[in-house]
Scaffold this motif. Structure first.
Motif, short mmCIF file in Angstrom:
data_model
loop_
_atom_site.label_atom_id
_atom_site.label_comp_id
_atom_site.label_asym_id
_atom_site.label_seq_id
_atom_site.Cartn_x
_atom_site.Cartn_y
_atom_site.Cartn_z
N VAL A 216 66.35 20.19 74.19
CA VAL A 216 67.51 19.38 73.79
C VAL A 216 68.63 19.47 74.82
CG1 VAL A 216 69.36 19.18 72.08
CG2 VAL A 216 67.00 19.48 71.33
N GLU A 217 68.90 20.69 75.31
CA GLU A 217 69.96 20.87 76.29
C GLU A 217 69.63 20.15 77.61
OE1 GLU A 217 72.88 22.10 75.77
OE2 GLU A 217 72.40 22.71 73.72
N TYR A 218 68.36 20.19 78.01
CA TYR A 218 67.97 19.49 79.23
C TYR A 218 68.08 17.98 79.06
CZ TYR A 218 66.51 23.03 82.56
OH TYR A 218 66.53 24.04 83.49
N GLN A 219 67.71 17.50 77.88
CA GLN A 219 67.84 16.07 77.63
C GLN A 219 69.29 15.63 77.67
OE1 GLN A 219 65.29 13.96 77.46
NE2 GLN A 219 66.79 12.28 77.35
N GLN A 220 70.17 16.48 77.12
CA GLN A 220 71.60 16.18 77.16
C GLN A 220 72.11 16.17 78.59
OE1 GLN A 220 73.99 18.65 74.62
NE2 GLN A 220 75.93 17.92 75.48
N ALA A 221 71.65 17.13 79.41
CA ALA A 221 72.06 17.17 80.82
C ALA A 221 71.58 15.93 81.56
CB ALA A 221 71.52 18.43 81.47
N ILE A 222 70.36 15.46 81.25
CA ILE A 222 69.84 14.24 81.88
C ILE A 222 70.70 13.04 81.51
CG2 ILE A 222 67.89 12.63 81.89
CD1 ILE A 222 66.04 15.05 81.61
N GLU A 223 71.09 12.94 80.25
CA GLU A 223 71.94 11.82 79.81
C GLU A 223 73.32 11.89 80.45
OE1 GLU A 223 71.96 12.04 75.58
OE2 GLU A 223 69.86 11.41 75.36
N MET A 224 73.87 13.10 80.54
CA MET A 224 75.17 13.26 81.20
C MET A 224 75.09 12.83 82.67
SD MET A 224 76.37 16.95 79.66
CE MET A 224 77.77 17.09 80.76
N THR A 225 74.01 13.21 83.34
CA THR A 225 73.84 12.84 84.74
C THR A 225 73.79 11.33 84.90
OG1 THR A 225 72.61 14.88 85.14
CG2 THR A 225 72.40 13.15 86.78
N SER A 226 73.04 10.67 84.02
CA SER A 226 72.92 9.21 84.10
C SER A 226 74.27 8.53 83.86
CB SER A 226 71.89 8.72 83.07
OG SER A 226 71.80 7.32 83.08
N ILE A 227 75.01 9.01 82.87
CA ILE A 227 76.32 8.42 82.55
C ILE A 227 77.29 8.62 83.71
CG2 ILE A 227 78.33 8.61 81.04
CD1 ILE A 227 76.37 9.32 78.77
N TYR A 228 77.34 9.84 84.24
CA TYR A 228 78.29 10.12 85.33
C TYR A 228 77.93 9.37 86.60
CZ TYR A 228 80.15 13.91 82.42
OH TYR A 228 80.73 14.63 81.41
N ARG A 229 76.66 9.13 86.83
CA ARG A 229 76.27 8.34 88.00
C ARG A 229 76.79 6.91 87.88
NH1 ARG A 229 70.01 8.83 89.55
NH2 ARG A 229 70.74 7.33 91.11
N ASP A 230 76.68 6.34 86.68
CA ASP A 230 77.19 4.98 86.47
C ASP A 230 78.71 4.93 86.63
OD1 ASP A 230 74.63 4.13 85.98
OD2 ASP A 230 74.79 4.28 83.80
N ILE A 231 79.39 5.95 86.10
CA ILE A 231 80.85 5.97 86.19
C ILE A 231 81.29 6.14 87.64
CG2 ILE A 231 82.93 7.24 85.54
CD1 ILE A 231 81.58 7.95 82.92
N ILE A 232 80.65 7.05 88.38
CA ILE A 232 81.01 7.26 89.78
C ILE A 232 80.73 6.02 90.61
CG2 ILE A 232 80.24 8.47 91.88
CD1 ILE A 232 80.28 11.04 90.38
N ASP A 233 79.65 5.31 90.30
CA ASP A 233 79.36 4.07 91.02
C ASP A 233 80.47 3.06 90.81
OD1 ASP A 233 77.44 2.44 92.57
OD2 ASP A 233 77.42 1.22 90.76
#
Length: 313
Positions: A216-233
């Motif tokens: 669960v924690e790894y899945q949350q980290a994956i989702e956070m990474t995807s969201i932050y990549r979109d925001i940084i872009d």
């Protein structure tokens, strides 16, 4: 460096010699240290040193007499004089009588256990120890991701007059870090899924519960990474637009100044022609020079007013 630990009554103790149920922690080991541990535990030297290669990817390898688990963990580094993050391999080798970890850096993931900060921790419960390391790694990923988002917010708050080219470079480095994180997190998730399926690795019901938490924690980290990549872009595009708009404003001002300066240049150029003075207006007038200067000034003021009205200045 090679350190040997073992839990006794839930307290981690450092040993001088290898014992059954111990944890052998190898940090940037030398060739002699690798050979010594390899010979003692009868482990292939190449498998033992595989975690020292930063290009190695996460995987599980079932060998005769031991199991090799390779995962990626986050670690800070300096790029372009800025604190950034990357991932490095962490090797975990399971033997019947010991667990061995190999890493080329002293990482907070392992220091968390070395400092005995985890309650109910035992080096004898090898699978639970692995899941606890993975859980700590996932939490560290999330902490670094929040730090990345904080840096992104600081850059976004400077958008405007304080925006510099270095902000775009820093955003690029943050985006690169997220790419590293996304790749490593996906690979680690595959390793976790394989750990769930392997019957060779003895696991208990409480181990499986911890594995679920780690997943669960790894899945949350994956989702956070995807969201932050979109925001940084989006932030990077905003910065590029701001800098381009600033350049356009500078070019607009320079063009307006060129237009205004062209007026006295053209008039003075005409009056500087080698023609008969009688054909030049105001050439015979007593105050002709001053009158021409005033006319030029009036024309320039009118042009400035016109440019400003059309929002070209």
């Amino acid at each position: 460096m090679v350190e040997i630990y073992k839990t006794d009554n839930k307290v981690l103790q450092k040993l001088d010699n290898i014992e059954e149920g111990c944890w052998v922690n190898m940090i940037d080991p030398t060739s002699s240290e690798l050979s010594l541990v390899s010979g003692y535990f009868e482990i292939d030297l190449a498998d033992l040193a595989t975690a020292l290669d930063e290009e190695e990817s996460s995987r599980i390898s079932l060998e005769d007499g031991y199991t090799l688990i390779l995962v990626d963990i986050p670690t800070p580094e300096v790029r372009h004089e800025k604190k950034m993050y990357t991932t490095i391999p962490l090797g975990i080798i399971l033997k019947n009588d010991a667990i061995i970890t190999i890493c080329r850096e002293d990482t907070p993931v392992l220091n968390y256990f070395v400092r005995n900060k985890l309650k109910e921790f035992s080096t004898k419960k090898k699978m639970r120890f692995i899941y606890e390391m993975m859980f700590r790694s996932a939490m560290l990923y999330q902490a670094y991701l929040r730090g990345i988002d904080k840096k992104r917010t600081e850059i976004e708050e400077r958008v405007g007059d304080d925006t510099h080219d270095t902000d775009i470079i820093e955003l690029h480095e943050l985006e690169s870090t997220l790419v590293y994180f996304a790749t490593s997190l996906r690979a680690n998730s595959i390793v976790l899924e394989r750990l769930r399926r392997y019957k060779r690795l003895e696991q208990y019901p409480e181990d499986m519960e911890l594995l679920e938490d780690v997943t669960v924690e790894y899945q949350q980290a994956i989702e956070m990474t995807s969201i932050y990549r979109d925001i940084i872009d989006g932030t990077r595009e905003l910065l590029s637009s701001v800098i381009n708009n600033r350049l356009n404003n500078v070019m607009k001002i320079l063009t307006s100044i060129t237009i205004v300066m062209a007026i006295p240049t053209i008039i003075s150029g005409i009056y500087g022609m080698n023609v008969a003075g009688e054909w030049m207006p105001l050439s015979a007038t007593r105050y002709g020079f001053y009158i021409i200067v005033v006319i030029i000034f009036i024309i320039c003021v009118f042009v400035l007013w016109f440019l400003k009205k059309k929002k070209m200045l």
